[in-house]
Design a protein around this motif. Structure first.
Motif, PDB file in Angstrom:
ATOM      1  N   PHE A   4     -81.821 -14.774  -0.639  1.00  0.00           N
ATOM      2  CA  PHE A   4     -81.023 -14.251  -1.741  1.00  0.00           C
ATOM      3  C   PHE A   4     -81.823 -14.404  -3.020  1.00  0.00           C
ATOM      4  O   PHE A   4     -82.681 -15.277  -3.119  1.00  0.00           O
ATOM      5  N   GLU A   5     -81.508 -13.570  -3.981  1.00  0.00           N
ATOM      6  CA  GLU A   5     -82.239 -13.628  -5.237  1.00  0.00           C
ATOM      7  C   GLU A   5     -81.416 -14.393  -6.270  1.00  0.00           C
ATOM      8  O   GLU A   5     -80.293 -13.991  -6.603  1.00  0.00           O
ATOM      9  N   VAL A   6     -81.966 -15.497  -6.730  1.00  0.00           N
ATOM     10  CA  VAL A   6     -81.314 -16.268  -7.782  1.00  0.00           C
ATOM     11  C   VAL A   6     -82.024 -15.902  -9.086  1.00  0.00           C
ATOM     12  O   VAL A   6     -83.240 -15.707  -9.115  1.00  0.00           O
ATOM     13  N   LYS A   7     -81.237 -15.711 -10.134  1.00  0.00           N
ATOM     14  CA  LYS A   7     -81.862 -15.287 -11.383  1.00  0.00           C
ATOM     15  C   LYS A   7     -81.701 -16.339 -12.469  1.00  0.00           C
ATOM     16  O   LYS A   7     -80.661 -16.993 -12.571  1.00  0.00           O
ATOM     17  N   ALA A   8     -82.725 -16.506 -13.272  1.00  0.00           N
ATOM     18  CA  ALA A   8     -82.645 -17.396 -14.427  1.00  0.00           C
ATOM     19  C   ALA A   8     -81.686 -16.764 -15.425  1.00  0.00           C
ATOM     20  O   ALA A   8     -81.823 -15.595 -15.776  1.00  0.00           O
TER      21      ALA A   8
ATOM     22  N   LYS B   2     -88.336 -14.558 -13.896  1.00  0.00           N
ATOM     23  CA  LYS B   2     -86.885 -14.593 -14.090  1.00  0.00           C
ATOM     24  C   LYS B   2     -86.124 -14.731 -12.773  1.00  0.00           C
ATOM     25  O   LYS B   2     -84.968 -15.112 -12.774  1.00  0.00           O
ATOM     26  N   ASN B   3     -86.737 -14.331 -11.674  1.00  0.00           N
ATOM     27  CA  ASN B   3     -86.020 -14.360 -10.414  1.00  0.00           C
ATOM     28  C   ASN B   3     -86.764 -15.185  -9.380  1.00  0.00           C
ATOM     29  O   ASN B   3     -87.992 -15.204  -9.361  1.00  0.00           O
ATOM     30  N   ASN B  93     -74.927 -16.434 -10.531  1.00  0.00           N
ATOM     31  CA  ASN B  93     -75.526 -16.977  -9.305  1.00  0.00           C
ATOM     32  C   ASN B  93     -74.418 -17.705  -8.548  1.00  0.00           C
ATOM     33  O   ASN B  93     -73.977 -18.781  -8.979  1.00  0.00           O
TER      34      ASN B  93
END
Lengths: 137, 137
Positions: A4-8, B2-3, B93
């Motif tokens: 899964f892609e977690v984003k800042a 960022k990701n 998230n």
């Protein structure tokens, strides 16, 4: 699906800039810091008030992700432990959990007392502390 | 950057299979469940013992990620709150935090008491509860 892609959604702004000077745990003290959220997160932050204790969730982007056991506190004299029994940043998903007190708010920035995360650490979530978290302990 | 890529290191196996029957918070009760970790995580789990309380971190893959405010507990009569002041699964998230008691271990599987996560929910981390977590509350 396995990944899964977690984003800042923001970054830590702190005088702590190198791993050597970072305390290993929150109870060992850390400097005051700002949580600088992206502008498009403002709506999500609107109910946060100074004085609240919150759970900050970070992505410890300088950690090693292929480590499954460590010597506690980096001390080779202590027996290796599985990483899931430690708070080591080195683990398959380098998620950091930090309980912090919000001391001021300024738009998309939150001032917090005593945070042990390094400057620039990506923020990925923020959660309230529930009464049940405390009662169950 | 960022990701970041977060990977499932296991899954929840639970009789809870649909969102409607899932309790909203842990203190409202949930069934016993198994945490089924991938085989290659065994080394990381080796120090977990029955009787321990741990923090389970999940990826709530059925949540909406573009939600920034919600009516608490889904009640339209309550004023909207920023998601970072709630434990709503709907957030940028969708990270879930669950304090659970390990009741049994079996290789890469951990039995836990009262978990409110749905069957199949990806597991992304597991952490011990620190003394400082409790003392600071």
């Amino acid at each position: 699906m396995k990944n899964f892609e977690v984003k800042a959604i923001g970054r830590v702004a702190s005088p702590l800039t190198d791993l050597e000077s970072a305390p290993r745990q929150a109870d060992e003290g850390g400097p005051e810091a700002w949580l600088v959220f992206d502008e498009d997160m403002l709506e999500g932050l609107r109910s946060i008030r100074p004085g609240e204790e919150v759970l900050l969730v970070t992505w410890l982007d300088r950690a090693s992700r292929d480590v499954l056991s460590v010597h506690p506190r980096g001390d080779p004299n202590r027996a290796r432990q599985g990483v899931f029994s430690t708070r080591s940043p080195h683990r398959p998903n380098p998620i950091g959990l930090h309980q912090v007190e919000v001391t001021a708010t300024d738009g998309c920035r939150l001032r917090v007392r005593s945070l042990e995360a390094l400057d620039g650490t990506p923020i990925i979530d923020l959660k309230p502390i529930l009464v049940s978290d405390v009662n169950r302990r």
